[in-house]
Design an enzyme around this catalytic site. Structure first.
Site, PDB file in Angstrom:
ATOM      1  N   GLU A  30     -11.370  -4.363  -2.520  1.00  0.00           N
ATOM      2  CA  GLU A  30     -10.470  -3.315  -2.990  1.00  0.00           C
ATOM      3  C   GLU A  30     -10.328  -3.409  -4.515  1.00  0.00           C
ATOM      4  O   GLU A  30      -9.634  -4.288  -5.030  1.00  0.00           O
ATOM      5  CB  GLU A  30      -9.101  -3.459  -2.330  1.00  0.00           C
ATOM      6  CG  GLU A  30      -9.142  -3.488  -0.812  1.00  0.00           C
ATOM      7  CD  GLU A  30      -7.909  -4.164  -0.240  1.00  0.00           C
ATOM      8  OE1 GLU A  30      -6.789  -3.669  -0.483  1.00  0.00           O
ATOM      9  OE2 GLU A  30      -8.069  -5.202   0.440  1.00  0.00           O
ATOM     10  N   HIS A  78       0.813  -1.215   0.000  1.00  0.00           N
ATOM     11  CA  HIS A  78       0.000   0.000   0.000  1.00  0.00           C
ATOM     12  C   HIS A  78       0.849   1.270   0.000  1.00  0.00           C
ATOM     13  O   HIS A  78       0.521   2.246   0.700  1.00  0.00           O
ATOM     14  CB  HIS A  78      -0.967  -0.005   1.180  1.00  0.00           C
ATOM     15  CG  HIS A  78      -2.006  -1.080   1.116  1.00  0.00           C
ATOM     16  ND1 HIS A  78      -2.532  -1.560  -0.067  1.00  0.00           N
ATOM     17  CD2 HIS A  78      -2.621  -1.792   2.109  1.00  0.00           C
ATOM     18  CE1 HIS A  78      -3.439  -2.497   0.194  1.00  0.00           C
ATOM     19  NE2 HIS A  78      -3.500  -2.666   1.492  1.00  0.00           N
ATOM     20  N   HIS A  90      -9.827   1.341   1.057  1.00  0.00           N
ATOM     21  CA  HIS A  90      -9.646   0.125   1.862  1.00  0.00           C
ATOM     22  C   HIS A  90     -10.681   0.033   2.989  1.00  0.00           C
ATOM     23  O   HIS A  90     -10.335  -0.265   4.132  1.00  0.00           O
ATOM     24  CB  HIS A  90      -8.225   0.100   2.438  1.00  0.00           C
ATOM     25  CG  HIS A  90      -7.727  -1.266   2.780  1.00  0.00           C
ATOM     26  ND1 HIS A  90      -8.310  -2.061   3.739  1.00  0.00           N
ATOM     27  CD2 HIS A  90      -6.698  -1.988   2.289  1.00  0.00           C
ATOM     28  CE1 HIS A  90      -7.643  -3.201   3.839  1.00  0.00           C
ATOM     29  NE2 HIS A  90      -6.666  -3.181   2.958  1.00  0.00           N
TER      30      HIS A  90
END
Length: 359
Positions: A323, A116, A190
């Site tokens: 996601e 991420h 998220h």
């Protein structure tokens, strides 16, 4: 009685150092109420009615700014509740990739990988924010400039992400970005969903449909290996609605590696990418997206020391994430959909989360 109007309200949520952090409340009469932070673009809460019209918050989150800041600390069990993640959603193997013959090294924050965007990803930043109002939606537009070399990534990137709430109980997330040099980019939200209500227990009885015939098998570090494989007849087959927990503790090696589901599904063309339902409340979540992949994460690593907005402890399976994304490790996989963004191009994507009910 005069009809109520859709509402946007800005509240001071706290301070990070010398920087104010605000919460934007988006409310549609008789529909959803959504709270968004300019810290990390976090969707803190989504209040949605059940089949009897009783509202409940259906996303996981924290009640205070201190808890979000604490969760962003390097070395901890970061859970990214509701956050915008970037520059690259999901994992990049070894924290390195090559682009146009140039190698780039990224900070590691997930074992030997970058997850991420690394330890100082977009979820840790305070974004600039502006209210948005149109005839059919209210929202907030978040903007961020990521300089060249930010977390090791090339190119200065200008990003905007707009959350739009409308009267059809849709939360639209619209992404746009440009770069002044070749780079890689994959952004996502998220949020963790629990359609029975945040803090109500695990989501294993809630059903899920994924419009996908293939998924990406992973190695022990959750990096995709080989070509996407068929889901047919196995525990990764969600082509028809199936309870999330029905097969989650089975003997399939891929389930064992991830402690449940934490994989990318290859989406088929169609108006619906995913559909989840809670039989008890009747709440339904429908997701559509322009992205080629969907990471379904079943909250395998959530722990009971995480206390949510309602004051209740979470735990394994307290929520699930959907996601929408480019594939994990695409910068190292030329066979995967490209995540390269070049000067003169515009990164654009849209993902829509719609809440409804069924009997």
């Amino acid at each position: 009685m005069a009809q109520r109007e859709p509402e946007i309200r800005r509240e001071l949520f706290g301070r990070v150092g010398d920087t104010d952090v605000h919460r934007y409340v988006l409310a549609w009469p008789g529909g959803l109420t959504v709270r968004v932070l300019d810290l990390g673009g976090v969707v803190q809460s989504v209040e949605a009615p059940d089949r009897s019209g009783v509202p409940a918050n259906v996303v996981l989150g924290f009640g205070s700014l201190d808890e979000y800041v604490k969760n962003n600390q390097p070395g901890g069990n970061r859970v990214f509740f509701g956050a915008l993640v970037g520059r690259y959603a999901n994992r990049i193997a070894g924290g390195r990739f090559s682009l146009d013959g140039v190698s780039y090294e990224l900070p590691l924050n997930n074992g030997a990988n970058t997850l991420h965007g690394g330890p100082d990803g977009f979820d840790t930043r305070v974004w600039s924010a502006a209210e948005v109002r149109s005839a059919d939606a209210v929202g907030v537009r978040l903007s961020l400039t990521s300089p060249a070399g930010d977390s090791g990534f090339p190119g200065a990137v200008s990003v905007s992400v707009t959350y739009l709430l409308d009267g059809q109980n849709r939360l639209r997330v619209v992404y746009r970005a440009t770069s002044d040099a070749p780079t890689v980019l994959s952004l996502t939200n998220h949020s963790y969903w629990n359609l029975a209500g945040e803090g109500s227990g695990d989501v294993y009885r809630q059903t899920l449909m994924l419009n996908a015939r293939r998924f990406c098998a992973v190695d022990d570090a959750l990096i995709p290996v080989g070509d996407p494989v068929s889901v047919e007849g196995g525990p990764f087959d969600f082509q028809v609605p199936t309870a999330i927990g029905e097969r989650i503790d089975g003997e399939d090696p891929q389930l064992r590696i991830a402690g449940g589901y934490d994989h990318n599904w290859v989406l088929e063309p169609g108006p619906v990418a995913a559909r989840a339902c809670d039989p008890g409340s009747g709440r339904v979540l429908t997701v559509s997206t322009t992205e080629p992949g969907m990471q379904f994460y079943s909250g395998n690593f959530l722990t009971s020391d995480l206390v949510g907005t309602g004051g209740r402890a979470y735990g394994r399976g307290a929520g699930f994430a959907l996601e929408a994304q480019r594939f994990p490790d695409s910068p190292n996989r030329p066979d995967f959909p490209s995540a390269v963004l070049r000067p003169g191009e515009v990164y654009e994507q849209e993902t829509v989360f719609q809440l409804s009910t069924e009997d």
